[in-house]
Motif scaffolding. Structure first.
Motif, PDB file in Angstrom:
ATOM      1  N   ARG A 111      48.861  -6.907 -11.472  1.00  0.00           N
ATOM      2  CA  ARG A 111      50.121  -7.006 -12.189  1.00  0.00           C
ATOM      3  C   ARG A 111      51.040  -8.077 -11.609  1.00  0.00           C
ATOM      4  O   ARG A 111      51.983  -8.502 -12.262  1.00  0.00           O
ATOM      5  CB  ARG A 111      50.857  -5.651 -12.125  1.00  0.00           C
ATOM      6  CG  ARG A 111      50.865  -4.854 -13.398  1.00  0.00           C
ATOM      7  CD  ARG A 111      49.510  -4.659 -13.999  1.00  0.00           C
ATOM      8  NE  ARG A 111      48.645  -3.886 -13.111  1.00  0.00           N
ATOM      9  CZ  ARG A 111      47.341  -3.752 -13.279  1.00  0.00           C
ATOM     10  NH1 ARG A 111      46.732  -4.371 -14.266  1.00  0.00           N
ATOM     11  NH2 ARG A 111      46.615  -3.033 -12.455  1.00  0.00           N
ATOM     12  N   ILE A 112      50.795  -8.538 -10.400  1.00  0.00           N
ATOM     13  CA  ILE A 112      51.760  -9.393  -9.697  1.00  0.00           C
ATOM     14  C   ILE A 112      51.955 -10.743 -10.380  1.00  0.00           C
ATOM     15  O   ILE A 112      53.081 -11.113 -10.744  1.00  0.00           O
ATOM     16  CB  ILE A 112      51.314  -9.594  -8.231  1.00  0.00           C
ATOM     17  CG1 ILE A 112      51.274  -8.249  -7.507  1.00  0.00           C
ATOM     18  CG2 ILE A 112      52.284 -10.549  -7.527  1.00  0.00           C
ATOM     19  CD1 ILE A 112      52.580  -7.503  -7.507  1.00  0.00           C
ATOM     20  N   LEU A 113      50.896 -11.505 -10.554  1.00  0.00           N
ATOM     21  CA  LEU A 113      51.043 -12.845 -11.131  1.00  0.00           C
ATOM     22  C   LEU A 113      51.520 -12.812 -12.580  1.00  0.00           C
ATOM     23  O   LEU A 113      52.408 -13.595 -12.949  1.00  0.00           O
ATOM     24  CB  LEU A 113      49.724 -13.610 -11.011  1.00  0.00           C
ATOM     25  CG  LEU A 113      49.770 -15.097 -11.413  1.00  0.00           C
ATOM     26  CD1 LEU A 113      50.837 -15.837 -10.619  1.00  0.00           C
ATOM     27  CD2 LEU A 113      48.403 -15.750 -11.213  1.00  0.00           C
ATOM     28  N   PRO A 114      50.984 -11.928 -13.440  1.00  0.00           N
ATOM     29  CA  PRO A 114      51.525 -11.877 -14.809  1.00  0.00           C
ATOM     30  C   PRO A 114      53.019 -11.548 -14.863  1.00  0.00           C
ATOM     31  O   PRO A 114      53.760 -12.161 -15.636  1.00  0.00           O
ATOM     32  CB  PRO A 114      50.682 -10.773 -15.466  1.00  0.00           C
ATOM     33  CG  PRO A 114      49.390 -10.794 -14.742  1.00  0.00           C
ATOM     34  CD  PRO A 114      49.767 -11.089 -13.319  1.00  0.00           C
ATOM     35  N   VAL A 115      53.466 -10.584 -14.052  1.00  0.00           N
ATOM     36  CA  VAL A 115      54.894 -10.242 -14.041  1.00  0.00           C
ATOM     37  C   VAL A 115      55.707 -11.413 -13.503  1.00  0.00           C
ATOM     38  O   VAL A 115      56.787 -11.733 -14.027  1.00  0.00           O
ATOM     39  CB  VAL A 115      55.145  -8.973 -13.203  1.00  0.00           C
ATOM     40  CG1 VAL A 115      56.643  -8.744 -12.998  1.00  0.00           C
ATOM     41  CG2 VAL A 115      54.525  -7.755 -13.873  1.00  0.00           C
ATOM     42  N   PHE A 121      59.453 -16.962 -16.809  1.00  0.00           N
ATOM     43  CA  PHE A 121      59.496 -17.731 -18.055  1.00  0.00           C
ATOM     44  C   PHE A 121      60.631 -17.238 -18.949  1.00  0.00           C
ATOM     45  O   PHE A 121      61.437 -18.034 -19.451  1.00  0.00           O
ATOM     46  CB  PHE A 121      58.156 -17.604 -18.780  1.00  0.00           C
ATOM     47  CG  PHE A 121      58.093 -18.321 -20.102  1.00  0.00           C
ATOM     48  CD1 PHE A 121      57.750 -19.661 -20.158  1.00  0.00           C
ATOM     49  CD2 PHE A 121      58.386 -17.653 -21.283  1.00  0.00           C
ATOM     50  CE1 PHE A 121      57.698 -20.325 -21.383  1.00  0.00           C
ATOM     51  CE2 PHE A 121      58.341 -18.308 -22.507  1.00  0.00           C
ATOM     52  CZ  PHE A 121      57.990 -19.652 -22.548  1.00  0.00           C
ATOM     53  N   ILE A 122      60.709 -15.925 -19.155  1.00  0.00           N
ATOM     54  CA  ILE A 122      61.773 -15.369 -20.002  1.00  0.00           C
ATOM     55  C   ILE A 122      63.144 -15.612 -19.378  1.00  0.00           C
ATOM     56  O   ILE A 122      64.115 -15.921 -20.074  1.00  0.00           O
ATOM     57  CB  ILE A 122      61.548 -13.863 -20.240  1.00  0.00           C
ATOM     58  CG1 ILE A 122      60.219 -13.639 -20.973  1.00  0.00           C
ATOM     59  CG2 ILE A 122      62.702 -13.267 -21.033  1.00  0.00           C
ATOM     60  CD1 ILE A 122      60.131 -14.308 -22.319  1.00  0.00           C
ATOM     61  N   GLY A 123      63.231 -15.480 -18.057  1.00  0.00           N
ATOM     62  CA  GLY A 123      64.497 -15.751 -17.385  1.00  0.00           C
ATOM     63  C   GLY A 123      64.953 -17.183 -17.594  1.00  0.00           C
ATOM     64  O   GLY A 123      66.145 -17.438 -17.842  1.00  0.00           O
ATOM     65  N   ASP A 226      48.358  -3.181 -21.129  1.00  0.00           N
ATOM     66  CA  ASP A 226      48.430  -4.164 -20.044  1.00  0.00           C
ATOM     67  C   ASP A 226      48.515  -5.565 -20.641  1.00  0.00           C
ATOM     68  O   ASP A 226      47.519  -6.151 -21.050  1.00  0.00           O
ATOM     69  CB  ASP A 226      47.196  -4.044 -19.139  1.00  0.00           C
ATOM     70  CG  ASP A 226      47.306  -4.938 -17.910  1.00  0.00           C
ATOM     71  OD1 ASP A 226      48.339  -5.629 -17.758  1.00  0.00           O
ATOM     72  OD2 ASP A 226      46.347  -4.951 -17.106  1.00  0.00           O
ATOM     73  N   TRP A 227      49.739  -6.111 -20.707  1.00  0.00           N
ATOM     74  CA  TRP A 227      49.941  -7.440 -21.281  1.00  0.00           C
ATOM     75  C   TRP A 227      49.304  -8.545 -20.430  1.00  0.00           C
ATOM     76  O   TRP A 227      49.084  -9.642 -20.925  1.00  0.00           O
ATOM     77  CB  TRP A 227      51.438  -7.712 -21.429  1.00  0.00           C
ATOM     78  CG  TRP A 227      52.067  -6.959 -22.552  1.00  0.00           C
ATOM     79  CD1 TRP A 227      51.456  -6.078 -23.406  1.00  0.00           C
ATOM     80  CD2 TRP A 227      53.438  -7.012 -22.967  1.00  0.00           C
ATOM     81  NE1 TRP A 227      52.345  -5.579 -24.309  1.00  0.00           N
ATOM     82  CE2 TRP A 227      53.579  -6.129 -24.078  1.00  0.00           C
ATOM     83  CE3 TRP A 227      54.555  -7.702 -22.517  1.00  0.00           C
ATOM     84  CZ2 TRP A 227      54.794  -5.941 -24.724  1.00  0.00           C
ATOM     85  CZ3 TRP A 227      55.766  -7.507 -23.160  1.00  0.00           C
ATOM     86  CH2 TRP A 227      55.882  -6.632 -24.249  1.00  0.00           C
ATOM     87  N   GLY A 228      49.021  -8.246 -19.187  1.00  0.00           N
ATOM     88  CA  GLY A 228      48.449  -9.271 -18.321  1.00  0.00           C
ATOM     89  C   GLY A 228      46.933  -9.273 -18.272  1.00  0.00           C
ATOM     90  O   GLY A 228      46.342 -10.094 -17.569  1.00  0.00           O
ATOM     91  N   ALA A 229      46.278  -8.370 -19.010  1.00  0.00           N
ATOM     92  CA  ALA A 229      44.818  -8.255 -18.933  1.00  0.00           C
ATOM     93  C   ALA A 229      44.124  -9.532 -19.374  1.00  0.00           C
ATOM     94  O   ALA A 229      43.211 -10.031 -18.692  1.00  0.00           O
ATOM     95  CB  ALA A 229      44.350  -7.070 -19.773  1.00  0.00           C
ATOM     96  N   ALA A 230      44.524 -10.079 -20.520  1.00  0.00           N
ATOM     97  CA  ALA A 230      43.896 -11.301 -21.017  1.00  0.00           C
ATOM     98  C   ALA A 230      44.135 -12.467 -20.062  1.00  0.00           C
ATOM     99  O   ALA A 230      43.230 -13.278 -19.816  1.00  0.00           O
ATOM    100  CB  ALA A 230      44.423 -11.635 -22.411  1.00  0.00           C
ATOM    101  N   PHE A 231      45.352 -12.541 -19.523  1.00  0.00           N
ATOM    102  CA  PHE A 231      45.657 -13.600 -18.561  1.00  0.00           C
ATOM    103  C   PHE A 231      44.794 -13.477 -17.316  1.00  0.00           C
ATOM    104  O   PHE A 231      44.278 -14.478 -16.807  1.00  0.00           O
ATOM    105  CB  PHE A 231      47.137 -13.538 -18.183  1.00  0.00           C
ATOM    106  CG  PHE A 231      47.531 -14.494 -17.085  1.00  0.00           C
ATOM    107  CD1 PHE A 231      47.771 -15.825 -17.360  1.00  0.00           C
ATOM    108  CD2 PHE A 231      47.653 -14.047 -15.770  1.00  0.00           C
ATOM    109  CE1 PHE A 231      48.124 -16.711 -16.349  1.00  0.00           C
ATOM    110  CE2 PHE A 231      48.004 -14.906 -14.762  1.00  0.00           C
ATOM    111  CZ  PHE A 231      48.248 -16.253 -15.043  1.00  0.00           C
TER     112      PHE A 231
END
Length: 308
Positions: A111-115, A121-123, A226-231
């Motif tokens: 989860r670290i790198l995707p978050v 990016f959003i910030g 998990d939004w980061g799974a594909a990444f």
């Protein structure tokens, strides 16, 4: 898809491949040293510090002007790894280690790198959009720029606090300090720092964007999305393109291989729990966090920690 064979590495060590927090800190510090060295060269050659910011930093930092951002869209990401002030670098790396370690322990290293990237990016989008949307800011800092990992760190802080607000550190100090208190302290210090600068209001917008992104990301993860799974799959493929196939195994066969190894070799027991079983549970925590454990696995950990 292939997966690398598991190696038993010490947890949270500088050389551990699965300690994504350490790797992020190393990348940030490496870029910081390179930029600082380049700045020194500019000064020694009498080129001047303003020219350094024009030649180098303007291509790495987020511009407040959308027209400049369209020309340099990569700055939405490069700004997250760009530090040149010593104090900013030190404080950001301390907080990155702090909240990154919490999140990694609670939710797993994947989860670290995707978050980090999503929150940052959003910030940064909030920073640019906020300056354009608020007339006072647009008038005061029409050509401002900003960089640093602060929105990413805020995303980690918000995400970790959302899923485990009562997670405690330093348990010997009156039962430990809850994570939500540390997060409030970080938010308070961030607000206090921003008040003293002209760019402060825009900086707060950047932090708000990072916090909202972290909350949304981890809220979805908590629901099972998990939004980061594909990444993570893409990153794995890109970083293992040249990895010998003979040293890879199919993840579907991993459980069978581990079970087969247990049949041919007797377990070494740690208290009431086999060492191999304990290592498997610790690996699961490292990958997916404490919340991924089943009741049986939690009971196994309790038995392993027993001194009976």
């Amino acid at each position: 898809m292939h997966a690398l064979e598991k190696e038993k590495l010490p947890h949270l060590s500088l050389g551990e491949g699965r300690n994504m927090v350490t790797q992020l800190i190393v990348v940030n510090l490496t870029i910081f040293v390179f930029l600082l060295f380049t700045l020194v060269i500019y000064k020694m050659e009498n080129v001047g510090e303003p020219r350094f910011y024009e030649d180098i930093m303007s291509r790495l930092r987020i511009p407040a002007d959308p027209s400049r951002l369209l020309v340099r869209p990569w700055t939405l990401i490069t700004a997250l790894f760009t530090h040149v002030e010593v104090w900013q670098t030190f404080t950001n790396m301390v907080w990155l280690w702090c909240f990154g370690t919490f999140l990694q322990h609670i939710a797993g290293y994947q989860r670290i790198l995707p978050v980090y990237l999503f929150g940052g990016f959003i910030g940064n989008v909030f920073y640019v959009a906020g300056i354009q949307a608020i007339p006072a800011l647009h008038t005061l800092i029409p050509a401002g720029t900003i960089s640093g990992s602060s929105p990413s760190i805020m995303a980690m802080a918000a995400g970790a606090t959302l899923i485990a607000p009562r997670y405690r550190i330093f348990p010997l100090l009156a039962g430990g300090i809850p994570l939500w208190i540390i997060t409030i302290l970080y938010v308070g210090l961030s607000i206090g720092t921003s008040v003293s600068s002209l760019n402060g209001a825009a900086y707060l917008l950047q932090l708000v964007g990072g916090a909202l992104a972290g909350l949304l990301f981890m809220w979805q993860w908590k629901k099972g999305n998990d939004w980061g799974a594909a990444f993570n799959r893409l990153t794995f493929k890109l970083t293992h393109v040249f990895h010998p196939a003979s040293q890879q195994i199919n993840p579907d066969d991993l459980t069978k291989n581990l079970a087969g190894a247990g049949e041919s070799h007797p377990f070494k027991r740690i208290g009431k729990v086999p060492e191999q079983r304990l290592n498997e549970i610790l690996d699961k925590i490292n990958e997916n966090g404490l919340s991924s454990l089943t009741p049986e696995e939690k009971e196994t950990l309790l038995r392993a920690s027993s001194t009976d």
